[in-house]
Design an enzyme around this catalytic site. Structure first.
Site, short mmCIF file in Angstrom:
data_model
loop_
_atom_site.label_atom_id
_atom_site.label_comp_id
_atom_site.label_asym_id
_atom_site.label_seq_id
_atom_site.Cartn_x
_atom_site.Cartn_y
_atom_site.Cartn_z
N TRP A 102 -8.08 -29.53 -7.05
CA TRP A 102 -6.83 -30.30 -6.99
C TRP A 102 -5.75 -29.64 -7.83
O TRP A 102 -4.58 -29.61 -7.42
CB TRP A 102 -7.07 -31.75 -7.41
N ASP A 169 -2.18 -35.41 -13.37
CA ASP A 169 -2.80 -35.99 -12.17
C ASP A 169 -4.01 -36.78 -12.64
O ASP A 169 -5.02 -36.21 -13.05
CB ASP A 169 -3.21 -34.86 -11.21
N LYS A 193 -8.96 -44.25 -5.63
CA LYS A 193 -10.13 -43.96 -6.44
C LYS A 193 -10.40 -44.97 -7.56
O LYS A 193 -11.52 -45.05 -8.02
CB LYS A 193 -10.05 -42.55 -7.00
C1 LIG Z 1 -8.50 -37.17 -4.52
C2 LIG Z 1 -7.64 -36.41 -5.44
C3 LIG Z 1 -6.40 -35.88 -5.04
C4 LIG Z 1 -5.90 -35.98 -3.63
O1 LIG Z 1 -5.44 -37.26 -3.40
P1 LIG Z 1 -4.73 -37.67 -2.02
O2 LIG Z 1 -4.29 -39.06 -2.35
O3 LIG Z 1 -5.76 -37.58 -0.96
O4 LIG Z 1 -3.61 -36.74 -1.78
C5 LIG Z 1 -5.65 -35.22 -5.99
N1 LIG Z 1 -6.08 -35.08 -7.26
C6 LIG Z 1 -7.26 -35.57 -7.67
C7 LIG Z 1 -7.69 -35.38 -9.10
C8 LIG Z 1 -8.08 -36.24 -6.78
O5 LIG Z 1 -9.26 -36.74 -7.19
#
Ligand SMILES: *Cc1c(COP(=O)(O)O)cnc(C)c1O
Length: 364
Positions: A102, A169, A193
Site C-alpha cells: 500500500w 494511511d 477494515k
Molecule cells: C486496504 C488498504 C488500502 C486500500 O484501500 P481501498 O479502500 O481499497 O482503496 C490502502 N492502505 C491500506 C493500509 C490498506 O489496508
C-alpha cells in the site's frame, strides 16, 4: 451458523451494527422510509453525518484542535493521489516510508505530482519489518507513512518526530489503539477494515495545512471544498456512512479506543503466543513490529496445508488464507472480532499439532 470471520477487509463488524443497519434498510428512524431511499440532505441523514464526523474527532481526542473529519469516497486508493494534490507544492517534494504494497501504491501516485523521496524501505526483505534510522528531509512538503501493513502483518509502534506535516494511511488499524493523534496532520482510512461498510473513506485533516500549494485542484479532489460543504460536496455514500456511525457508537459504548486496545492486545498476544509455541507454525514478521490487527504466519511444512485448511474450515473459521505476496496464513483481528474466535483458532492449531507433529518431523 455465524462464522469466525478473519477476513482482511471488508471484514467483521459488530453484530449490533449488522442488525441496526438491516433495520434501517427497512425503516430508518421510524420514518416509514428506507435509508436507501432518503435524500442525503434530509434532516435525518444530515444528523447522521454530523454525529459521525463529531464522534471521529471525539474518539481520536482531536476535538477543538483544528481538525476536520470527512467521509469521502474512492477508498484509501484515491487518497494516495488526493494527498499530493492537496499538500505537495508545485516543484515541491514529499517523503515516503516504504513498508509494503500500500505504501508503494501511495508512492506511485505521488510521483505523478513531483519529487518523491523514499526515506527507507524494507522491500529487499519482503517487508517483514519496519525500517528504523532514517532521515526526513527538512524541506519536504510532508512525510507519508502506513501505520499498519495489512498484507505483511507489520505495524509501526512509534512515529518519527519531524517538523514537516505527517500523513498516515491508517486504513487497517484506525480506532484499534491509543496514540497521540495530534502528531498527525492528515490521517486517512478506507472504512471497510475497522469502521463500516465499504464505500466510505475517512479523512481527518488539520485545516491549517491546506491551501498552500499553489495548485488548482479539481473540486471533487479538494479537501477544502469538502470541508466547506460539511462532507456533502456531492452525494456521500449514505449507507456506508451510516454503518460507520453505528460502529463508532458501538466503540464509544465499549469504552472507546483505550478499552478496545486492551482487548486487541489480549487477542494478538493469545494468537502470537501460540504461533511461537506451536512447533508446526512460524510467524513471518519481525517480533517487535508484529501487527496486532493482521497476524501473518506459515506452516513449517507446507505439505500439511491441505490438512490444516480442512481442520480450520471444519471449526467454522473463515478468511485466514494469506495474501498471495506472503503466502501461508493471515488472521485479521479487527476490533469486532471476539476473543472467542481467536480461542477457536488457537484450539485448532493445538489440535493440529497433536495430530500432525509426528508427520511434520518425518517430512523435515
Ligand atoms: C486496504 C488498504 C488500502 C486500500 O484501500 P481501498 O479502500 O481499497 O482503496 C490502502 N492502505 C491500506 C493500509 C490498506 O489496508
Amino acid at each position: 451458523m455465524k462464522k469466525h470471520n478473519y477476513s482482511a477487509g471488508p471484514c467483521i463488524l459488530p453484530q449490533e451494527v449488522f442488525e441496526k443497519s438491516a433495520q434501517a434498510i427497512l425503516d430508518f428512524n421510524h420514518s416509514g422510509l428506507s435509508i436507501l431511499e432518503i435524500s442525503h440532505r434530509s434532516k435525518d441523514f444530515v444528523a447522521v453525518m454530523e454525529e459521525a464526523r463529531a464522534l471521529v474527532l471525539e474518539l481520536l481526542g482531536l476535538e477543538g484542535k483544528g481538525y476536520q473529519a470527512l467521509f469521502l469516497q474512492g477508498g484509501a486508493s484515491l487518497e494516495f493521489l488526493m494527498v499530493p494534490y492537496n499538500l505537495m507544492n508545485i516543484n515541491g517534494k514529499a517523503a515516503y516510508l516504504d513498508t509494503g504494497t500500500w505504501a508503494n501504491n501511495a508512492i506511485k501516485e505521488a510521483k505523478l505530482f513531483g519529487e518523491t523521496v523514499i526515506v527507507a524501505s524494507s522491500k529487499d526483505q519482503n517487508y517483514n519489518h519496519i525500517p528504523v534510522d532514517y532521515t526526513i528531509p527538512e524541506d519536504a512538503d510532508y512525510f507519508h507513512c502506513t501505520s499498519n501493513n495489512t498484507i505483511f502483518g507489520t505495524q509501526m509502534k512509534s512515529f518519527p518526530k519531524t517538523n514537516v506535516p505527517v500523513v498516515c494511511d491508517m486504513s487497517s488499524d484506525i480506532f484499534s489503539r491509543t496514540l497521540d493523534f495530534t502528531q498527525f496532520d492528515l490521517i486517512y482510512a478506507g472504512a471497510q477494515k475497522n469502521m463500516g461498510a465499504a464505500g466510505a473513506t475517512l479523512v481527518v485533516v488539520k485545516e491549517e495545512i491546506l491551501g498552500k500549494t499553489g495548485r488548482t485542484i479539481p473540486s471533487i479532489l479538494d479537501y477544502q471544498k469538502h470541508i466547506k460543504a460539511e462532507s456533502m460536496y456531492n452525494t456521500p455514500s449514505v449507507f456506508a456512512v451510516y454503518t460507520c456511525l453505528l460502529t463508532l457508537q458501538w466503540l464509544k459504548k465499549q469504552g472507546g479506543i483505550a478499552a478496545i486496545e486492551k482487548i486487541n492486545e489480549a487477542k494478538a498476544n493469545l494468537l502470537y503466543s501460540e504461533i511461537d509455541r506451536n512447533t508446526l507454525f512460524k510467524g513471518t514478521s519481525a517480533v517487535a513490529d508484529r501487527s496486532f490487527m493482521n497476524a501473518t504466519f506459515l506452516l513449517e511444512n507446507p505439505e500439511l496445508q491441505e490438512s490444516f485448511d480442512k481442520m480450520w474450515k471444519e471449526a467454522g473459521i473463515s478468511g485466514i488464507t494469506g495474501h498471495r505476496s506472503v503466502g501461508g496464513y493471515r488472521a485479521s483481528m479487527y476490533n469486532a472480532l471476539p476473543m472467542e474466535s481467536v480461542q477457536v483458532l488457537v484450539d485448532v492449531m493445538r489440535e493440529f499439532e497433536s495430530v500432525f507433529s509426528d508427520q511434520s518431523q518425518l517430512a523435515q
